[in-house]
Motif scaffolding. Structure first.
Motif: not given
Lengths: 367, 367
Positions: A166, A198, A200, A223, A319, A348
């Motif tokens: 992330i 976030n 990803w 995203t 991250s 998350v």
């Protein structure tokens, strides 16, 4: 209260089988703006038409909503819909999506991990806010499940991503377009608000593909953004970090666009990091100035993001690749499990507050 | 004739103060499709609604138009508008724009120029079609003037681009979306047609900014496309180039998607290069498979481009940086002038034919 009249983020909601429309969050409810303000712009299924109206309209509407929720609350409360009765949608149609790389600590950490034999910071890093275009069509709203991507992991090797990560970021949402061929104006004339984001990242796919044209499939699968866009006007501002060397004229700061936002990264209900937005090196006005200095135009719905927010301390890294140092130093979770990167089923959630103001959270589960 | 019933590219036109609508080019005229076919989908100001209908509708419409222009020409000709009476617009709304890097000769040339002390080809080049996202909002139709961008040229130096370049490319236009989280289907189910594309490039800005996240401002100021989208169905296909190493399964070719297209680069009315599309290494079906293998979804209006088309010979190079070897070996023009890179007032036009079929040209003048 944390969703009071000093906050009032905008989103798009629907109830039952009704068409999505624009609302403002107040407490644990959504104010149906089309009904409360008798303005059809809020009957649209996205914020774009309202955002295109510009700064004066944004301010007027905010003041009007504040008045309705205080002085006229007895009349207005009929238009408040409890959050548990609504579905929240992607709040705006994303035009172009640009992701920057504005945290000095993040860029230094990634440089050390990916390029251990070179200077951590690229030669240009202190001279300009590095950015690249991402995929607008795969920006999804919080709560959307994220499918683990597959791809080339290295030469001749194909399979599911083994290093799913992330990036905790802040996204800036453009309301007012700019003219093609000319630099844009000041941030506050163009940018409507912010959203937690976030980004990803599939680190194995990214590492194999990114030279020389940058990240592509390692990012483009998804995203996630919050369903709530917090108006720029609501955010407390602070000075940005000192910058050395002095930026070129077009990047010179004309106001305080540092943002006092405290982000939290939650993994399966456990707080694993607290990245401070105040530690960012390049400020959003500088990102906007850079992005358009070549004459690239803005459109309503453009989204540009800060890049991973990481502070100088380990527990401030935004991250997993930084938190676990590319998986070599896994996170220990309370239940005894560890994580180098994300496993299927992991959830998350990014949360944030700005001097008492709560931003909308963004959450996603890996499937 | 070169714009006969075997060609029939689609575009968007307007006449006088009327709203833009969809037409098909036939000879030196545009067929007003909404009027000729009594179908409101063609009254839209972009090809997107029609493209979204899918392959069967594309084929049916093409056959219907061919019939109208042959058997029913006496009735149909009332709906033919002379080209000199219309204005041509951007033919579709661009969703996401991806630019690939599919020419082995171009990638080798650029590698030698930008990274003289390394292997010309990046380590991943023969394993996957490298690509990155570009700016969808600055894709403009042929004829739009291109303002010379300004930007950082190197550390601490700012000014107008001194190395303004072109890239002769072919763009593929997506009609049918794909499902988020899953690879797309075969090319012919998703891609409606092709358009010539000039990926204007600021080489000095690009060289300074592109490590590590790829090209950004060196490309985002403008990308020009032809007003005409040639249906995939109209294009002659040939086998693609041999590939070694054998591509991974997801990149395996299931049909002939090499394209026998001869491109021409004209500078101020002078032919300076003839890049052959047949020399491209990665084929468009492979680009599509790669772009979506990670689950990234397609939307109607997505545009993906081949990257610069360059053949093995000097006179087949599709960019000035290759033709002039980064300015060290300028082109000599017929009037005695030379060009290392583009000067203000220069006009670049790309033309192409595919086994007798003419593609719509793309032209732009630097201002």
């Amino acid at each position: 209260m944390s969703w009071g009249v000093d906050n009032l983020p905008y989103g798009v909601f629907s109830r039952g089988g009704e068409a999505p429309r624009v609302g403002v969050r107040y407490g644990d409810s959504v104010l149906d703006l089309a009904a409360a303000l008798h303005d059809e712009v809020f009957a649209a299924p996205s914020l774009n038409p309202f955002m295109a109206r510009g700064r004066a309209a944004w301010s007027d509407t905010r003041r009007l909503v504040q008045t309705k929720l205080t002085e006229d609350l007895s009349v207005t409360e009929q238009h408040l819909v409890p959050l548990d009765q609504v579905r929240l949608h992607l709040p705006f149609e994303v035009a172009d999506y640009v992701d920057f790389y504005c945290s000095l600590d993040h860029a230094s950490n990634v440089g050390k991990i990916f390029r251990p034999n070179s200077e951590p910071l690229p030669a240009n890093w202190l001279h300009l806010p590095i950015g690249y275009h991402g995929r607008a069509g795969t920006v999804v709203v919080s709560g959307t499940p994220v499918r683990r991507p597959q791809g080339q992991l290295r030469a001749g090797e194909f399979g599911p991503c083994q290093k799913l990560d992330i990036e905790a970021e802040l996204g800036f949402v453009v309301g007012v377009p700019s003219r093609h061929g000319f630099p844009a104006g000041p941030l506050e004339e163009h940018v409507f608000g912010v959203t937690l984001l976030n980004d990803w990242s599939a680190r194995d796919i990214q590492a194999w593909e990114y030279v020389p044209l940058g990240p592509f499939l390692g990012k483009s699968f998804a995203t996630s953004i919050s369903p709530w866009v917090t108006p720029l006007e609501a955010l407390p501002r602070i000075p940005g970090r000192a910058q050395d060397p002095e930026p070129l004229d077009y990047l010179r700061r004309h106001g305080d666009w540092g943002l006092d936002i405290q982000v939290e990264v939650w993994l399966n209900g456990e707080l694993v990091s607290r990245p401070p937005y105040s530690s960012m090196y390049w400020t959003p006005d500088q990102m906007l100035a850079h992005m358009t200095v070549n004459g690239a135009s803005l459109r309503t719905g453009d989204l540009f993001a800060s890049g991973t927010i990481s502070g100088p301390e380990r527990e401030q890294r935004g991250s997993l690749i930084e938190l676990t140092w590319n998986g070599t130093d896994p996170i220990k979770l309370a239940d005894g499990q560890t994580r180098a990167f994300l496993q299927d089923g992991d959830t998350v959630t990014l949360r944030a507050t700005a001097a008492g103001l709560t931003l909308g959270e963004v959450s996603g589960t890996v499937v």
